[in-house]
Scaffold this active site. Sequence first.
Site, PDB file in Angstrom:
ATOM      1  N   LYS A  82       2.494 -10.180  -4.078  1.00  0.00           N
ATOM      2  CA  LYS A  82       1.409 -11.032  -3.615  1.00  0.00           C
ATOM      3  C   LYS A  82       0.948 -11.961  -4.731  1.00  0.00           C
ATOM      4  O   LYS A  82       1.151 -11.677  -5.923  1.00  0.00           O
ATOM      5  CB  LYS A  82       0.207 -10.186  -3.179  1.00  0.00           C
ATOM      6  CG  LYS A  82       0.436  -9.247  -2.018  1.00  0.00           C
ATOM      7  CD  LYS A  82      -0.817  -8.412  -1.754  1.00  0.00           C
ATOM      8  CE  LYS A  82      -0.608  -7.393  -0.648  1.00  0.00           C
ATOM      9  NZ  LYS A  82      -0.532  -8.026   0.679  1.00  0.00           N
ATOM     10  N   GLU A 109       4.810  -3.340   4.166  1.00  0.00           N
ATOM     11  CA  GLU A 109       5.145  -1.933   3.941  1.00  0.00           C
ATOM     12  C   GLU A 109       4.428  -0.990   4.888  1.00  0.00           C
ATOM     13  O   GLU A 109       4.880   0.132   5.127  1.00  0.00           O
ATOM     14  CB  GLU A 109       4.830  -1.551   2.488  1.00  0.00           C
ATOM     15  CG  GLU A 109       3.399  -1.158   2.192  1.00  0.00           C
ATOM     16  CD  GLU A 109       2.370  -2.276   2.403  1.00  0.00           C
ATOM     17  OE1 GLU A 109       1.196  -1.954   2.629  1.00  0.00           O
ATOM     18  OE2 GLU A 109       2.741  -3.467   2.352  1.00  0.00           O
ATOM     19  N   ARG A 150       3.924  -0.820   8.110  1.00  0.00           N
ATOM     20  CA  ARG A 150       4.597  -0.375   9.336  1.00  0.00           C
ATOM     21  C   ARG A 150       5.707   0.636   9.026  1.00  0.00           C
ATOM     22  O   ARG A 150       6.022   1.478   9.864  1.00  0.00           O
ATOM     23  CB  ARG A 150       5.128  -1.582  10.109  1.00  0.00           C
ATOM     24  CG  ARG A 150       6.233  -2.362   9.449  1.00  0.00           C
ATOM     25  CD  ARG A 150       6.334  -3.766   9.995  1.00  0.00           C
ATOM     26  NE  ARG A 150       5.203  -4.570   9.549  1.00  0.00           N
ATOM     27  CZ  ARG A 150       4.971  -5.824   9.949  1.00  0.00           C
ATOM     28  NH1 ARG A 150       5.788  -6.403  10.803  1.00  0.00           N
ATOM     29  NH2 ARG A 150       3.928  -6.483   9.507  1.00  0.00           N
TER      30      ARG A 150
END
Length: 503
Positions: free
Chosen positions: A278, A350, A352
């Site tokens: 990110k 990540e 899910r």
Amino acid sequence: MPQSPAPVFETADEISAASVVVILQTAQTGFGPRASTLDAEMGGILSRACSDPAALAESGTCIDLIAPQSVSTKRVVVLALGKAEAVTTLSLARAGGLFAAHLEGKGECAPTLVLDPIAGVDLPGAEILARVALGMRLRRYRFDMRNRRQGAGADRTLRVKLVGARGPDLTAALARINAIADGVEYARTLVNLPPNHLHPDNFHDHLEPLREAGIDIEMLDAAQLKELGMNALLAVGSGSARPPRVAVLRYRGKGAPAQPLAFVGKGVCFDSGGLCIKGGAQMFDMKADMGGAAAVVGLLIALARQGSPVHIVGVLGIAENMPSGTALKPRDIITTASGQTVEVFDTDAEGRLLLADCLHYAATRFNPLVIVDLATLTYSVTRGLGSIFAGLFSTDDAIASQMIAAGETVGERFWRLPLDRAYDEGLQSPFADLRHHAKDMEDGDAPYAAAFLRHFTEDRPWVHLDIASKELTDSDRPLGRQGATAFGVQMLEEWVQVTRNMS
């Protein structure tokens, strides 16, 4: 734990010598008997201050008066509850929260709340007082890790006397709202904790309040997860020096049914995005990516501390998503606990993966009546719904409607989003059973994420709650300060209690 002491609520028969007397009043002419007596002692000051009904039309408005020397109390506050026909449990809680903020600004800690009979309000007096008290508790909560601050060490516990309702009804109402507040406050504290204080290695240490409430805790370590085939969860945590865990929480109240309700929580203690890292601004609040797991913890505390006769199982997938030489990579293919293979694309999606293994585990081990998962899952649900609603996906229309109604009751609002088989087309992979996510992830990822998760629910009745961007607030609100919200705890507690009473 770095949170403020819980307010103490006590019942009383009549107004006695008190620092602050608080009259609960709707927007109507005339006071009830207790307030009228106090008004007479004050020479009519109260009635003159409230002579304009508009002054009390806005719920939460505080008319604060310095009492004359002839009266034993120091100050009298009229707390407006709004128009009688508009009073709800939520409006009462918000009024209590606004009053708690007002009280704190005055440096007062010992109010006496006075309730006279109120015409036109379809709630018993015990419930009115309890809901105002709930708002006071939730607004009073403070998370603070400063060692040096003004007033440190001083006893600022809020001690509230309640006049106007007594007996078993008030006792029961207070027991419920205190249990709810306990759950909300602890869930907030878990989310507020910095990532160096809460992580997979020590998460179990922070579950002690669950044990104290009579909840069984089982911790599964990385070796056990490997034996169970939870390779998706293990992959999420593979880049961290701290291996992932699963916490299994079980509560069964007296007289509860054998078949439980299962709640699955995403517990990513910090989400850097992994190798698909990110940006700095996106990463700043990622300590709160375990907000779903925290909400499950809070729900269990709320139900257990009031002795609710329900059977609940919580499954928390706990991990850190970090970049390293051992981290999950785009185009990896993972065999999940269900046996289905998944082709990975963006390692920042990540949640899910973690939920896939936890949902399958909950469904196959516990045979639940319903599975509910909570996760700060997708940016797209925030782009689609903004700051007002969280996303709800469900395979069961009745449960979806019940949860939406429960959310409206407590002020945690959900909007139902589509869960359609057509979304499965975007999850097709030429190399694995499923794609990790669809190609149009940036524009409509939330329903694809829900469609992906449905493949791991073993066809159980299932609700997916995407609470992304609801876990934190950057400003004070009537029912909480800046920081963690514990979004979902109150809605689920309300839903469990309503459905229990319907069965």
